[in-house]
Design a protein around this motif. Structure first.
Motif, PDB file in Angstrom:
ATOM      1  N   VAL A   1     -39.699 -66.368 -74.592  1.00  0.00           N
ATOM      2  CA  VAL A   1     -38.237 -66.314 -74.529  1.00  0.00           C
ATOM      3  C   VAL A   1     -37.755 -66.475 -73.091  1.00  0.00           C
ATOM      4  O   VAL A   1     -36.808 -67.220 -72.810  1.00  0.00           O
TER       5      VAL A   1
ATOM      6  N   VAL B   1     -23.342 -67.469 -73.691  1.00  0.00           N
ATOM      7  CA  VAL B   1     -23.829 -66.313 -74.449  1.00  0.00           C
ATOM      8  C   VAL B   1     -22.673 -65.522 -75.047  1.00  0.00           C
ATOM      9  O   VAL B   1     -22.891 -64.526 -75.710  1.00  0.00           O
TER      10      VAL B   1
ATOM     11  N   ALA C   1     -38.390 -59.787 -80.649  1.00  0.00           N
ATOM     12  CA  ALA C   1     -38.836 -61.028 -80.015  1.00  0.00           C
ATOM     13  C   ALA C   1     -38.315 -62.238 -80.784  1.00  0.00           C
ATOM     14  O   ALA C   1     -37.851 -63.218 -80.177  1.00  0.00           O
TER      15      ALA C   1
ATOM     16  N   TYR D   1     -28.362 -70.049 -76.939  1.00  0.00           N
ATOM     17  CA  TYR D   1     -27.812 -70.160 -75.588  1.00  0.00           C
ATOM     18  C   TYR D   1     -28.073 -71.554 -75.021  1.00  0.00           C
ATOM     19  O   TYR D   1     -27.190 -72.190 -74.435  1.00  0.00           O
ATOM     20  N   GLY D   2     -29.294 -72.058 -75.201  1.00  0.00           N
ATOM     21  CA  GLY D   2     -29.635 -73.356 -74.640  1.00  0.00           C
ATOM     22  C   GLY D   2     -28.821 -74.484 -75.247  1.00  0.00           C
ATOM     23  O   GLY D   2     -28.450 -75.437 -74.555  1.00  0.00           O
TER      24      GLY D   2
ATOM     25  N   SER E   1     -32.177 -67.304 -77.379  1.00  0.00           N
ATOM     26  CA  SER E   1     -32.420 -68.247 -76.285  1.00  0.00           C
ATOM     27  C   SER E   1     -32.143 -69.668 -76.745  1.00  0.00           C
ATOM     28  O   SER E   1     -31.591 -70.475 -75.994  1.00  0.00           O
ATOM     29  N   LEU E   2     -32.489 -70.002 -77.999  1.00  0.00           N
ATOM     30  CA  LEU E   2     -32.178 -71.341 -78.514  1.00  0.00           C
ATOM     31  C   LEU E   2     -30.667 -71.544 -78.618  1.00  0.00           C
ATOM     32  O   LEU E   2     -30.144 -72.590 -78.211  1.00  0.00           O
TER      33      LEU E   2
ATOM     34  N   GLY F   1     -24.823 -73.439 -74.437  1.00  0.00           N
ATOM     35  CA  GLY F   1     -24.480 -73.265 -73.026  1.00  0.00           C
ATOM     36  C   GLY F   1     -23.691 -72.016 -72.731  1.00  0.00           C
ATOM     37  O   GLY F   1     -23.070 -71.903 -71.677  1.00  0.00           O
TER      38      GLY F   1
ATOM     39  N   PHE G   1     -33.315 -73.159 -69.637  1.00  0.00           N
ATOM     40  CA  PHE G   1     -31.959 -73.510 -70.070  1.00  0.00           C
ATOM     41  C   PHE G   1     -30.964 -73.191 -68.965  1.00  0.00           C
ATOM     42  O   PHE G   1     -29.983 -73.909 -68.782  1.00  0.00           O
ATOM     43  N   SER G   2     -31.217 -72.096 -68.258  1.00  0.00           N
ATOM     44  CA  SER G   2     -30.311 -71.740 -67.172  1.00  0.00           C
ATOM     45  C   SER G   2     -30.266 -72.849 -66.140  1.00  0.00           C
ATOM     46  O   SER G   2     -29.210 -73.191 -65.606  1.00  0.00           O
TER      47      SER G   2
ATOM     48  N   ASN H   1     -37.854 -70.045 -71.903  1.00  0.00           N
ATOM     49  CA  ASN H   1     -36.702 -70.729 -72.495  1.00  0.00           C
ATOM     50  C   ASN H   1     -35.429 -70.434 -71.720  1.00  0.00           C
ATOM     51  O   ASN H   1     -34.682 -71.337 -71.349  1.00  0.00           O
ATOM     52  N   LEU H   2     -35.199 -69.144 -71.485  1.00  0.00           N
ATOM     53  CA  LEU H   2     -33.937 -68.730 -70.863  1.00  0.00           C
ATOM     54  C   LEU H   2     -33.798 -69.317 -69.471  1.00  0.00           C
ATOM     55  O   LEU H   2     -32.749 -69.850 -69.103  1.00  0.00           O
TER      56      LEU H   2
ATOM     57  N   VAL I   1     -29.013 -76.384 -68.445  1.00  0.00           N
ATOM     58  CA  VAL I   1     -27.780 -76.383 -69.232  1.00  0.00           C
ATOM     59  C   VAL I   1     -26.607 -75.816 -68.436  1.00  0.00           C
ATOM     60  O   VAL I   1     -25.534 -76.391 -68.398  1.00  0.00           O
ATOM     61  N   THR I   2     -26.820 -74.672 -67.811  1.00  0.00           N
ATOM     62  CA  THR I   2     -25.737 -74.071 -67.024  1.00  0.00           C
ATOM     63  C   THR I   2     -26.222 -73.842 -65.601  1.00  0.00           C
ATOM     64  O   THR I   2     -26.439 -72.705 -65.186  1.00  0.00           O
TER      65      THR I   2
ATOM     66  N   LEU J   1     -34.657 -62.551 -80.035  1.00  0.00           N
ATOM     67  CA  LEU J   1     -34.431 -63.081 -78.693  1.00  0.00           C
ATOM     68  C   LEU J   1     -34.710 -64.571 -78.633  1.00  0.00           C
ATOM     69  O   LEU J   1     -33.996 -65.317 -77.960  1.00  0.00           O
ATOM     70  N   TYR J   2     -35.754 -65.014 -79.312  1.00  0.00           N
ATOM     71  CA  TYR J   2     -36.055 -66.443 -79.299  1.00  0.00           C
ATOM     72  C   TYR J   2     -34.888 -67.203 -79.925  1.00  0.00           C
ATOM     73  O   TYR J   2     -34.470 -68.247 -79.408  1.00  0.00           O
TER      74      TYR J   2
ATOM     75  N   ILE K   1     -26.501 -67.225 -66.022  1.00  0.00           N
ATOM     76  CA  ILE K   1     -26.545 -66.397 -67.241  1.00  0.00           C
ATOM     77  C   ILE K   1     -27.981 -66.226 -67.731  1.00  0.00           C
ATOM     78  O   ILE K   1     -28.459 -65.120 -67.965  1.00  0.00           O
ATOM     79  N   GLY K   2     -28.680 -67.351 -67.864  1.00  0.00           N
ATOM     80  CA  GLY K   2     -30.025 -67.313 -68.421  1.00  0.00           C
ATOM     81  C   GLY K   2     -30.969 -66.478 -67.584  1.00  0.00           C
ATOM     82  O   GLY K   2     -31.772 -65.709 -68.105  1.00  0.00           O
TER      83      GLY K   2
ATOM     84  N   VAL L   1     -39.362 -76.269 -73.170  1.00  0.00           N
ATOM     85  CA  VAL L   1     -39.094 -75.793 -74.534  1.00  0.00           C
ATOM     86  C   VAL L   1     -40.370 -75.864 -75.369  1.00  0.00           C
ATOM     87  O   VAL L   1     -40.671 -74.936 -76.132  1.00  0.00           O
TER      88      VAL L   1
ATOM     89  N   ILE M   1     -30.191 -64.040 -65.518  1.00  0.00           N
ATOM     90  CA  ILE M   1     -29.844 -62.616 -65.637  1.00  0.00           C
ATOM     91  C   ILE M   1     -30.373 -62.070 -66.960  1.00  0.00           C
ATOM     92  O   ILE M   1     -30.961 -60.988 -67.017  1.00  0.00           O
ATOM     93  N   PHE M   2     -30.195 -62.865 -68.011  1.00  0.00           N
ATOM     94  CA  PHE M   2     -30.694 -62.466 -69.333  1.00  0.00           C
ATOM     95  C   PHE M   2     -32.206 -62.224 -69.251  1.00  0.00           C
ATOM     96  O   PHE M   2     -32.721 -61.218 -69.761  1.00  0.00           O
TER      97      PHE M   2
ATOM     98  N   ILE N   1     -26.081 -60.685 -74.295  1.00  0.00           N
ATOM     99  CA  ILE N   1     -26.818 -59.770 -73.414  1.00  0.00           C
ATOM    100  C   ILE N   1     -26.433 -58.326 -73.745  1.00  0.00           C
ATOM    101  O   ILE N   1     -27.289 -57.448 -73.881  1.00  0.00           O
TER     102      ILE N   1
END
Lengths: 117, 477
Positions: free
Chosen positions: A57, B185, B169, B179-180, B176-177, B183, A64-65, A60-61, A68-69, B172-173, A74-75, A23, A77-78, B127
């Motif tokens: 980004v 989307v 951007a 989502y994180g 992403s936060l 847990g 977290f993927s 991050n994704l 977190v999950t 998206l950031y 999900i992350g 992060v 794929i995103f 998404i």
């Protein structure tokens, strides 16, 4: 009197990379990109800086993927969607830069002053 | 593993629109250059067909792909709004586009932009939201710099792509936060997470999300791009950008924040009220000194975004209804005004307000449409804009009286600059007295926009009932 030494960096936890590292890396990368977008005057450099932000980004994704999950993707794929869309965007951006270069012989944003900002 | 059954009839408008857009793109490569004009008719008739499919599916609601794609009447109402906007823009821009570029490319990209809006209205997760948003934005970037030989159009294009890239951007950031920390989307699950534990980082993520969407609706302080891009883009595209892209962003903003609201009530309402007030004030005040009709309409559309934001302050049933109502009637006023501007530009090659002198003598119909659309935006009864503003400000009259006051004062200010244009058109003597002839499709577009603006204003009942029904489905999830 002895001042207690605070261990800012714990060698044990430093060795194992955790979600916080990702992060922080991503936040730093995002800020570098944002700074570049605001400070650079060359259109191509600005596009590159936008890519930096998008890659922040993605880090991050994906991080977290994993943390977190971990059960579903999900992350990840995103992130793939983000990469695909970013590619389309950059392709379009470069096309516009070529067209405007033919027109003005410049890619410097300061030269694009027909419309006042 | 069982294959999940997907009810494709729910997706019919999107599928039809995607097929239509792709078909026009391919046909454009096959059909010889001279006879591509027919493709524009294919696009217009096709859009009317898709609009018919969407209207026919009014009762057909459901959720697809485990919540990724929501088809409720709320989404369908917004889809109808986008398709009406796309239809009017397509009908009004045939001649304008013929002079600057390839018909098939233009109509295909226009349809893809509309497709992006439809996807946004139905997005149930981040998404899908992101894909819809980018499909719309990238299509719009192509359209903004469609006039490849015009330095202004290209300049607008490069400004738009850089600023849109940066805003997406940031968005998206934020995503992403969110989502994180939550847990998920899926918008409802994220909303529950926000309500359970609104941590500062989660709020930061939501704020970045608002910033990204605020850019699209051109709310102050994210409005700087709008006047430049509105001025540089081909005028029909400006109309679509002002009406469609804004409505789509409001659709998704409402979906996110009405769902997430219980958790962030304390931070949310005052913030949006201030944002709305600042947007209304800046938009209206900066519009006053403008000399270019497109820049004037751009600032007025910033002010309109401020009015619509008023409906988001309470973000409950009445607010949602008011936003939907206003977004729908705003399409007609915007497309009408911009179509007059594009028509005028086609004949005279000018966007300056002073060149509109004596338009009432050269083309009484065009001048009348411009006046009706502008007065509707200013909120003068009995036009549609009055009813829309009444609904919007009625939602906040109990809690935010100062906002209503600002809205009223600024509406009066807006009458000043709208009437300034009217005065030029009706009082001043024309320099060149030749009458302006309208082509059939453009005349039809103008007639529809004027009739709709008058009709919704005089009898808002049927639309209001449809909006009520649609807004109620929104609160069922």
């Amino acid at each position: 009197m002895q001042i207690p030494v605070v261990k800012l960096i714990d060698p044990v936890t430093m060795l194992s990379i955790g979600p916080a590292h990702y992060v922080i890396l991503s936040a730093v990368l995002f800020c570098i990109g944002l700074f570049g977008v605001l400070a650079k005057r060359n259109a191509i450099m600005v596009l590159i800086c936008i890519e930096l932000m998008l890659n922040a980004v993605n880090i991050n994704l994906v991080a977290f993927s994993k943390y977190v999950t971990p059960a579903d993707f999900i992350g990840q794929i995103f992130a793939i969607f983000v990469i695909t869309v970013a590619a389309a965007e950059v392709g379009l951006g470069l096309a516009i830069i070529i067209a405007i270069y033919r027109n003005k012989v410049s890619v410097n944003l300061d030269d694009f002053d027909l419309l006042k900002w | 593993m069982p294959v999940p059954v997907v009810d494709l009839s729910l997706l019919a408008p999107e599928i039809a629109l995607a097929v239509l857009a792709t078909a026009i793109l391919i046909l454009g490569l096959i059909v010889p250059k001279g006879s591509r004009f027919g493709l524009s008719w294919l696009a217009i008739v096709g859009l009317a067909g898709v609009l018919g499919i969407t209207l026919a599916g009014w009762e057909n609601q459901g959720t697809l792909y485990e919540g990724l794609f929501i088809v409720d009447q709320y989404a369908i109402f917004f889809k109808i709004t986008f398709l009406v906007a796309a239809f009017l823009v397509a009908l009004g821009s045939q001649r304008y586009i013929e002079r600057i570029g390839d018909q098939s490319e233009y109509y295909s990209v226009l349809l893809f932009a509309a497709l992006g809006m439809l996807v946004m209205a139905s997005a149930g997760d981040f998404i899908t939201l992101y894909l819809g948003l980018e499909l719309m934005t990238i299509a719009f970037i192509i359209l903004v710099c469609f006039n490849r030989t015009s330095a202004r159009s290209l300049e607008a294009g490069i400004k738009y792509i850089l600023l849109a890239g940066m805003s997406s951007a940031v968005l998206l950031y934020g995503l992403s936060l969110v989502y994180g920390l939550s847990g998920s989307v899926l918008i409802p699950e994220v909303a529950q997470a926000v309500a359970r534990h609104p941590s500062p980082a989660l709020i930061l993520g939501m704020v970045m999300l608002v910033a990204g969407l605020g850019f699209k609706i051109s709310a102050v302080p994210f409005h700087m791009w709008a006047p430049d891009i509105y001025e540089g883009a081909p005028t029909p595209i400006t109309a679509f950008l002002a009406a469609g892209s804004k409505a789509a962003s409001f659709a998704i903003l409402l979906r996110i924040f009405v769902a997430a609201l219980p958790g962030v009530w304390a931070y949310w309402t005052t913030l949006v009220a201030i944002l709305a007030a600042v947007t209304i004030i800046v938009g209206n005040l900066v519009a006053i000194p403008q000399t270019n009709i497109k820049r004037l309409l751009a600032y007025s559309s910033i002010a309109q975004a401020g009015y619509i934001l008023v409906g988001l302050v309470t973000a409950e049933a009445t607010g949602v209804k008011a936003v939907m109502f206003y977004a729908f009637l705003y399409v007609f006023a915007t497309v009408g005004a911009f179509t007059v501007a594009s028509c005028f530009y086609s004949v005279t090659g000018s966007d300056e307000i002073k060149d509109y002198a004596g338009l009432s003598q050269r083309s009484p119909f065009m001048a009348a449409v411009m006046v009706v659309c502008m007065l509707s935006m200013a909120g003068i009864p009995p036009l549609a804009g009055f009813v829309g503003k009444f609904y919007l400000f009625a939602t906040v009259v109990n809690d935010y009286l100062w906002l209503v006051f600002i809205g009223l004062v600024m509406s009066m200010v807006s009458v000043y600059y709208y009437l300034k244009v009217t005065l030029v058109m009706y009082r001043d003597e024309p320099v060149d007295n030749t009458p302006i002839k309208l082509s059939g499709p453009v005349a039809v577009t103008l007639l529809i926009t004027m009739a709709a603006t008058l009709l919704i204003g005089i009898c808002p009942g049927p639309l209001s009932e449809a909006v009520n029904a649609a807004a109620n489905t929104f609160f069922l999830h």
